[in-house]
Design a protein around this motif. Structure first.
Motif, PDB file in Angstrom:
ATOM      1  N   PRO A 176      40.579 -34.402   8.238  1.00 17.81           N
ATOM      2  CA  PRO A 176      41.180 -35.514   8.972  1.00 17.81           C
ATOM      3  C   PRO A 176      42.567 -35.883   8.470  1.00 17.81           C
ATOM      4  CG  PRO A 176      39.432 -36.317   7.543  1.00 17.81           C
ATOM      5  CD  PRO A 176      39.383 -34.814   7.505  1.00 17.81           C
ATOM      6  N   ASN A 177      42.902 -35.459   7.262  1.00 15.13           N
ATOM      7  CA  ASN A 177      44.232 -35.730   6.716  1.00 15.13           C
ATOM      8  C   ASN A 177      45.233 -34.636   7.075  1.00 15.13           C
ATOM      9  OD1 ASN A 177      43.362 -38.132   5.282  1.00 15.13           O
ATOM     10  ND2 ASN A 177      42.182 -36.703   4.049  1.00 15.13           N
ATOM     11  N   GLN A 178      44.735 -33.544   7.666  1.00 17.71           N
ATOM     12  CA  GLN A 178      45.570 -32.420   8.095  1.00 17.71           C
ATOM     13  C   GLN A 178      45.197 -32.040   9.525  1.00 17.71           C
ATOM     14  OE1 GLN A 178      48.013 -31.320   6.133  1.00 17.71           O
ATOM     15  NE2 GLN A 178      47.378 -32.719   4.521  1.00 17.71           N
ATOM     16  N   TYR A 179      45.023 -33.036  10.370  1.00 15.97           N
ATOM     17  CA  TYR A 179      44.477 -32.829  11.712  1.00 15.97           C
ATOM     18  C   TYR A 179      45.336 -31.908  12.575  1.00 15.97           C
ATOM     19  CZ  TYR A 179      41.928 -33.941  15.972  1.00 15.97           C
ATOM     20  OH  TYR A 179      41.188 -33.857  17.104  1.00 15.97           O
ATOM     21  N   ASP A 180      46.659 -31.967  12.430  1.00 12.80           N
ATOM     22  CA  ASP A 180      47.518 -31.079  13.208  1.00 12.80           C
ATOM     23  C   ASP A 180      47.244 -29.616  12.880  1.00 12.80           C
ATOM     24  OD1 ASP A 180      48.709 -33.111  14.642  1.00 12.80           O
ATOM     25  OD2 ASP A 180      50.378 -33.324  13.238  1.00 12.80           O
ATOM     26  N   GLY A 181      46.936 -29.327  11.618  1.00 12.32           N
ATOM     27  CA  GLY A 181      46.574 -27.960  11.229  1.00 12.32           C
ATOM     28  C   GLY A 181      45.299 -27.507  11.916  1.00 12.32           C
ATOM     29  N   TYR A 182      44.338 -28.408  12.042  1.00  8.32           N
ATOM     30  CA  TYR A 182      43.094 -28.089  12.753  1.00  8.32           C
ATOM     31  C   TYR A 182      43.376 -27.806  14.226  1.00  8.32           C
ATOM     32  CZ  TYR A 182      38.493 -28.821  14.869  1.00  8.32           C
ATOM     33  OH  TYR A 182      37.338 -28.679  15.586  1.00  8.32           O
ATOM     34  N   LEU A 183      44.210 -28.615  14.849  1.00  9.77           N
ATOM     35  CA  LEU A 183      44.513 -28.432  16.266  1.00  9.77           C
ATOM     36  C   LEU A 183      45.197 -27.097  16.536  1.00  9.77           C
ATOM     37  CD1 LEU A 183      45.740 -31.968  17.357  1.00  9.77           C
ATOM     38  CD2 LEU A 183      43.520 -30.895  17.791  1.00  9.77           C
ATOM     39  N   LYS A 184      45.953 -26.601  15.576  1.00  7.12           N
ATOM     40  CA  LYS A 184      46.650 -25.330  15.765  1.00  7.12           C
ATOM     41  C   LYS A 184      45.698 -24.139  15.768  1.00  7.12           C
ATOM     42  CE  LYS A 184      50.987 -26.865  13.758  1.00  7.12           C
ATOM     43  NZ  LYS A 184      51.846 -26.827  12.581  1.00  7.12           N
ATOM     44  N   LYS A 185      44.566 -24.242  15.107  1.00  6.78           N
ATOM     45  CA  LYS A 185      43.693 -23.084  14.949  1.00  6.78           C
ATOM     46  C   LYS A 185      42.411 -23.139  15.761  1.00  6.78           C
ATOM     47  CE  LYS A 185      40.843 -24.660  11.173  1.00  6.78           C
ATOM     48  NZ  LYS A 185      39.619 -24.645  11.941  1.00  6.78           N
ATOM     49  N   VAL A 186      41.991 -24.295  16.240  1.00  5.65           N
ATOM     50  CA  VAL A 186      40.680 -24.425  16.869  1.00  5.65           C
ATOM     51  C   VAL A 186      40.677 -23.892  18.304  1.00  5.65           C
ATOM     52  CG1 VAL A 186      41.018 -26.765  17.760  1.00  5.65           C
ATOM     53  CG2 VAL A 186      38.728 -25.990  17.169  1.00  5.65           C
ATOM     54  N   GLU A 187      39.550 -23.280  18.689  1.00  5.09           N
ATOM     55  CA  GLU A 187      39.354 -22.827  20.058  1.00  5.09           C
ATOM     56  C   GLU A 187      37.940 -23.180  20.489  1.00  5.09           C
ATOM     57  OE1 GLU A 187      40.417 -18.849  21.110  1.00  5.09           O
ATOM     58  OE2 GLU A 187      41.972 -18.802  19.583  1.00  5.09           O
ATOM     59  N   PHE A 188      37.799 -23.616  21.733  1.00  3.72           N
ATOM     60  CA  PHE A 188      36.489 -23.925  22.298  1.00  3.72           C
ATOM     61  C   PHE A 188      36.272 -23.059  23.528  1.00  3.72           C
ATOM     62  CE2 PHE A 188      37.312 -27.809  19.963  1.00  3.72           C
ATOM     63  CZ  PHE A 188      36.068 -28.091  19.415  1.00  3.72           C
ATOM     64  N   LEU A 189      35.036 -22.676  23.762  1.00  9.88           N
ATOM     65  CA  LEU A 189      34.697 -21.935  24.976  1.00  9.88           C
ATOM     66  C   LEU A 189      34.543 -22.894  26.143  1.00  9.88           C
ATOM     67  CD1 LEU A 189      31.933 -19.497  23.695  1.00  9.88           C
ATOM     68  CD2 LEU A 189      34.225 -18.888  24.462  1.00  9.88           C
ATOM     69  N   PRO A 190      35.041 -22.518  27.290  1.00  6.64           N
ATOM     70  CA  PRO A 190      34.792 -23.363  28.472  1.00  6.64           C
ATOM     71  C   PRO A 190      33.329 -23.240  28.894  1.00  6.64           C
ATOM     72  CG  PRO A 190      36.043 -21.410  29.060  1.00  6.64           C
ATOM     73  CD  PRO A 190      35.892 -21.387  27.575  1.00  6.64           C
ATOM     74  N   HIS A 191      32.730 -24.329  29.315  1.00  7.00           N
ATOM     75  CA  HIS A 191      31.342 -24.292  29.753  1.00  7.00           C
ATOM     76  C   HIS A 191      31.094 -25.327  30.834  1.00  7.00           C
ATOM     77  CE1 HIS A 191      31.996 -25.833  25.697  1.00  7.00           C
ATOM     78  NE2 HIS A 191      31.291 -26.883  26.029  1.00  7.00           N
ATOM     79  N   GLN A 192      30.034 -25.090  31.600  1.00  6.96           N
ATOM     80  CA  GLN A 192      29.722 -25.953  32.732  1.00  6.96           C
ATOM     81  C   GLN A 192      28.743 -27.054  32.377  1.00  6.96           C
ATOM     82  OE1 GLN A 192      28.349 -23.109  35.574  1.00  6.96           O
ATOM     83  NE2 GLN A 192      30.392 -22.342  35.996  1.00  6.96           N
ATOM     84  N   GLU A 193      27.726 -26.740  31.606  1.00  5.25           N
ATOM     85  CA  GLU A 193      26.716 -27.734  31.223  1.00  5.25           C
ATOM     86  C   GLU A 193      26.575 -27.749  29.706  1.00  5.25           C
ATOM     87  OE1 GLU A 193      22.951 -27.217  33.132  1.00  5.25           O
ATOM     88  OE2 GLU A 193      23.895 -26.597  35.002  1.00  5.25           O
TER      89      GLU A 193
END
Length: 127
Positions: free
Chosen positions: A62-79
């Protein structure tokens, strides 16, 4: 991941919005005896760690949140079905399993994903 889609995703107490802290850091101290919790992002956010250490992909400082945003990926899903429990002692914070997480720059309170700054492509369902 171009056109890969998940139709129905069920998550039982998964670290869906990441994890910060470890309930039992003894294993970490064995390999990195002098590293502080606040410095772990320097280890986990490297290309090598992201490619070779599964836990590094979950790390959300949480103290380096921008670093997390640069690397994270989520799969798109419907349900989506999300299950979590406040008595969980492994996933920190426990409500990461519900796509909540520590408020950026504050590791003592959690915020809903709806109120946090996230990359647009991360949100594929309504919370």
């Amino acid at each position: 991941m171009d056109d890969h889609r998940v139709h129905r995703w069920v998550s039982l107490a998964g670290p869906n919005m990441g994890e910060y802290g470890t309930p039992s850091p003894e294993w970490l101290r064995k390999y990195f005896p002098d590293i502080a919790l606040e410095e772990l992002y320097t280890l986990w956010y490297t290309g090598f760690s992201q490619d070779h250490i599964s836990f590094a992909g979950y790390w959300n400082d949480p103290n380096q949140y921008d670093g997390y945003l640069k690397k994270v990926e989520f799969l798109p899903h419907q349900e989506v079905v999300l299950l979590g429990s406040p008595v969980d002692e492994i996933i920190l914070p426990w409500d990461s399993s519900l796509f909540n997480f520590f408020t950026p720059s504050n590791e003592h309170t959690t915020s809903s994903m709806k109120t946090m700054k996230v990359r647009k492509h991360m949100i594929y369902f309504s919370c």
